[in-house]
Write a protein that holds these residues in place. Structure first.
Motif, PDB file in Angstrom:
ATOM      1  N   LYS A 234     -13.969 -63.006  37.243  1.00 64.14           N
ATOM      2  CA  LYS A 234     -14.779 -62.003  36.540  1.00 64.14           C
ATOM      3  C   LYS A 234     -14.305 -61.834  35.096  1.00 64.14           C
ATOM      4  CE  LYS A 234     -16.254 -57.192  37.021  1.00 64.14           C
ATOM      5  NZ  LYS A 234     -16.131 -55.982  37.833  1.00 64.14           N
ATOM      6  N   HIS A 235     -13.028 -62.076  34.874  1.00 67.48           N
ATOM      7  CA  HIS A 235     -12.448 -61.916  33.538  1.00 67.48           C
ATOM      8  C   HIS A 235     -12.194 -63.254  32.848  1.00 67.48           C
ATOM      9  CE1 HIS A 235     -12.058 -57.591  33.720  1.00 67.48           C
ATOM     10  NE2 HIS A 235     -11.814 -57.768  35.007  1.00 67.48           N
ATOM     11  N   GLY A 236     -12.831 -64.314  33.335  1.00 67.63           N
ATOM     12  CA  GLY A 236     -12.770 -65.606  32.649  1.00 67.63           C
ATOM     13  C   GLY A 236     -11.603 -66.493  33.026  1.00 67.63           C
ATOM     14  N   ILE A 237     -10.853 -66.140  34.064  1.00 61.18           N
ATOM     15  CA  ILE A 237      -9.713 -66.948  34.502  1.00 61.18           C
ATOM     16  C   ILE A 237     -10.150 -67.756  35.718  1.00 61.18           C
ATOM     17  CG2 ILE A 237      -7.336 -66.926  35.343  1.00 61.18           C
ATOM     18  CD1 ILE A 237      -7.050 -64.200  33.867  1.00 61.18           C
TER      19      ILE A 237
ATOM     20  N   ARG B   1      -9.129 -72.139  27.270  1.00 59.50           N
ATOM     21  CA  ARG B   1      -7.697 -72.365  27.030  1.00 59.50           C
ATOM     22  C   ARG B   1      -6.947 -72.514  28.348  1.00 59.50           C
ATOM     23  NH1 ARG B   1      -5.771 -68.217  22.288  1.00 59.50           N
ATOM     24  NH2 ARG B   1      -7.058 -69.117  20.645  1.00 59.50           N
ATOM     25  N   THR B   2      -5.985 -73.409  28.330  1.00 57.53           N
ATOM     26  CA  THR B   2      -5.171 -73.616  29.524  1.00 57.53           C
ATOM     27  C   THR B   2      -4.060 -72.570  29.560  1.00 57.53           C
ATOM     28  OG1 THR B   2      -5.595 -75.984  29.412  1.00 57.53           O
ATOM     29  CG2 THR B   2      -3.719 -75.284  30.744  1.00 57.53           C
ATOM     30  N   LEU B   3      -4.016 -71.834  30.672  1.00 57.46           N
ATOM     31  CA  LEU B   3      -2.926 -70.869  30.868  1.00 57.46           C
ATOM     32  C   LEU B   3      -1.714 -71.551  31.474  1.00 57.46           C
ATOM     33  CD1 LEU B   3      -4.856 -67.806  32.346  1.00 57.46           C
ATOM     34  CD2 LEU B   3      -3.935 -68.041  30.048  1.00 57.46           C
ATOM     35  N   ARG B   4      -1.980 -72.412  32.461  1.00 58.21           N
ATOM     36  CA  ARG B   4      -0.916 -73.159  33.112  1.00 58.21           C
ATOM     37  C   ARG B   4      -1.499 -74.485  33.576  1.00 58.21           C
ATOM     38  NH1 ARG B   4       1.696 -70.881  38.481  1.00 58.21           N
ATOM     39  NH2 ARG B   4      -0.143 -71.823  39.416  1.00 58.21           N
ATOM     40  N   ASP B   5      -0.784 -75.577  33.264  1.00 57.31           N
ATOM     41  CA  ASP B   5      -1.212 -76.884  33.715  1.00 57.31           C
ATOM     42  C   ASP B   5      -1.092 -76.986  35.234  1.00 57.31           C
ATOM     43  OD1 ASP B   5      -1.584 -77.699  31.109  1.00 57.31           O
ATOM     44  OD2 ASP B   5       0.306 -78.796  30.964  1.00 57.31           O
TER      45      ASP B   5
ATOM     46  N   LYS C 125      -1.474 -75.154  41.501  1.00 59.38           N
ATOM     47  CA  LYS C 125      -2.751 -75.016  40.814  1.00 59.38           C
ATOM     48  C   LYS C 125      -2.533 -74.645  39.352  1.00 59.38           C
ATOM     49  CE  LYS C 125      -5.994 -73.606  44.374  1.00 59.38           C
ATOM     50  NZ  LYS C 125      -6.905 -72.536  44.793  1.00 59.38           N
ATOM     51  N   GLY C 126      -3.447 -75.101  38.527  1.00 55.53           N
ATOM     52  CA  GLY C 126      -3.458 -74.711  37.124  1.00 55.53           C
ATOM     53  C   GLY C 126      -4.562 -73.692  36.902  1.00 55.53           C
ATOM     54  N   TYR C 127      -4.470 -72.995  35.791  1.00 53.49           N
ATOM     55  CA  TYR C 127      -5.470 -71.968  35.493  1.00 53.49           C
ATOM     56  C   TYR C 127      -5.867 -72.038  34.029  1.00 53.49           C
ATOM     57  CZ  TYR C 127      -4.523 -70.015  40.054  1.00 53.49           C
ATOM     58  OH  TYR C 127      -4.386 -69.853  41.401  1.00 53.49           O
ATOM     59  N   LYS C 128      -7.146 -71.711  33.795  1.00 57.21           N
ATOM     60  CA  LYS C 128      -7.679 -71.669  32.430  1.00 57.21           C
ATOM     61  C   LYS C 128      -8.257 -70.290  32.175  1.00 57.21           C
ATOM     62  CE  LYS C 128     -10.197 -75.195  31.026  1.00 57.21           C
ATOM     63  NZ  LYS C 128     -11.201 -76.275  30.992  1.00 57.21           N
ATOM     64  N   TYR C 129      -8.066 -69.831  30.962  1.00 60.47           N
ATOM     65  CA  TYR C 129      -8.733 -68.601  30.507  1.00 60.47           C
ATOM     66  C   TYR C 129      -9.805 -69.044  29.535  1.00 60.47           C
ATOM     67  CZ  TYR C 129      -9.605 -64.161  28.175  1.00 60.47           C
ATOM     68  OH  TYR C 129     -10.204 -63.050  27.660  1.00 60.47           O
TER      69      TYR C 129
ATOM     70  N   PRO D  75      -4.991 -84.857  30.813  1.00 62.79           N
ATOM     71  CA  PRO D  75      -3.643 -84.428  30.410  1.00 62.79           C
ATOM     72  C   PRO D  75      -3.613 -83.072  29.700  1.00 62.79           C
ATOM     73  CG  PRO D  75      -4.372 -86.308  29.105  1.00 62.79           C
ATOM     74  CD  PRO D  75      -5.400 -86.085  30.156  1.00 62.79           C
ATOM     75  N   ASN D  76      -4.773 -82.557  29.302  1.00 61.12           N
ATOM     76  CA  ASN D  76      -4.820 -81.237  28.664  1.00 61.12           C
ATOM     77  C   ASN D  76      -4.698 -80.094  29.675  1.00 61.12           C
ATOM     78  OD1 ASN D  76      -5.237 -82.221  25.984  1.00 61.12           O
ATOM     79  ND2 ASN D  76      -7.352 -82.662  26.554  1.00 61.12           N
ATOM     80  N   VAL D  77      -5.076 -80.377  30.944  1.00 61.10           N
ATOM     81  CA  VAL D  77      -5.007 -79.328  31.961  1.00 61.10           C
ATOM     82  C   VAL D  77      -4.193 -79.732  33.186  1.00 61.10           C
ATOM     83  CG1 VAL D  77      -7.135 -78.163  31.292  1.00 61.10           C
ATOM     84  CG2 VAL D  77      -7.224 -80.020  32.945  1.00 61.10           C
ATOM     85  N   HIS D  78      -3.819 -81.006  33.270  1.00 63.21           N
ATOM     86  CA  HIS D  78      -3.031 -81.493  34.410  1.00 63.21           C
ATOM     87  C   HIS D  78      -1.683 -82.028  33.922  1.00 63.21           C
ATOM     88  CE1 HIS D  78      -7.241 -82.035  35.952  1.00 63.21           C
ATOM     89  NE2 HIS D  78      -6.687 -81.403  36.976  1.00 63.21           N
ATOM     90  N   HIS D  79      -0.683 -81.831  34.750  1.00 63.97           N
ATOM     91  CA  HIS D  79       0.644 -82.365  34.468  1.00 63.97           C
ATOM     92  C   HIS D  79       1.015 -83.259  35.653  1.00 63.97           C
ATOM     93  CE1 HIS D  79       4.733 -82.566  32.989  1.00 63.97           C
ATOM     94  NE2 HIS D  79       5.176 -82.212  34.183  1.00 63.97           N
ATOM     95  N   ALA D  80       1.066 -84.562  35.396  1.00 58.81           N
ATOM     96  CA  ALA D  80       1.394 -85.511  36.468  1.00 58.81           C
ATOM     97  C   ALA D  80       2.899 -85.452  36.724  1.00 58.81           C
ATOM     98  CB  ALA D  80       0.977 -86.917  36.072  1.00 58.81           C
TER      99      ALA D  80
END
Length: 185
Positions: free
Chosen positions: A128-131, A174-178, A167-171, A142-147
């Motif tokens: 609901k808040h874009g996450i 923008r990537t919050l965590r890969d 799991k990774g998360y985006k706001y 490679p911008n959102v995943h870390h092998a």
């Protein structure tokens, strides 16, 4: 005419000319004086108007600064309100674990169900808040995943995601965590 008569005539005309000139100068002085008063009044009015506008501008500027700081201070209020039901659900799960008269297997099933529902509620509040969670089904980026590991996999092509450690998360964009993933060789 004699010279005396001419002198007398010219003397009579001189005072009349001087009087006329004095009258004209006096009239001009009155006009200039009234114009000066009018201009001075207009200047005073404009100064007053400028002072008021400047004061209004300062007040608006101060109000906007105050509102900006309040907006920043309370920016997370909606997010926090959306998380309160999640906390309520977790509290109910803890209370349910203390319930007597249930078998361990039944209690475990109910707690698991409650945690799953709470997780859905939590993820819904985040979305609901874009996450959003970075999907495992997405191609490796490679911008959102870390092998973190590469493995041989007959079911996957080289560079495809085999599994996800974390799991990774985006706001928004923008990537919050890969996402920590395992990819195929």
């Amino acid at each position: 005419m004699s010279q005396e008569e001419n002198k007398q005539n010219s003397e009579e005309t001189l005072p009349n000319d001087e009087e006329m000139i004095e009258e004209m100068v006096s009239e001009e002085a009155e006009e200039v004086g009234s114009d000066l008063e009018r201009v001075q009044m207009e200047l005073d009015q404009l100064k007053d108007k400028y002072t008021r506008v400047h004061a209004d501008f300062d007040n608006i500027k101060k109000r906007l600064e105050r509102e900006k700081y309040q907006a920043l201070e309370y920016a997370q209020e909606k997010f926090a309100k959306d998380l309160i039901p999640v906390v309520d659900s977790l509290e109910m799960a803890v209370k349910a674990a203390d319930a007597e008269g249930m078998e361990a297997a039944e209690l475990l099933a109910k707690v698991k169900e409650g945690v799953e529902l709470t997780m859905k509620q939590f993820l819904s509040a985040l979305e609901k808040h874009g996450i959003k969670a970075v999907g495992e089904e997405e191609p490796f980026d490679p911008n959102v995943h870390h092998a973190v590991q590469q493995v041989d996999s007959p079911d996957h092509e080289s560079g495809e995601i085999v599994s996800t450690f974390q799991k990774g998360y985006k706001y928004k964009e923008r990537t919050l965590r890969d996402a920590m993933v395992v990819i195929a060789n």
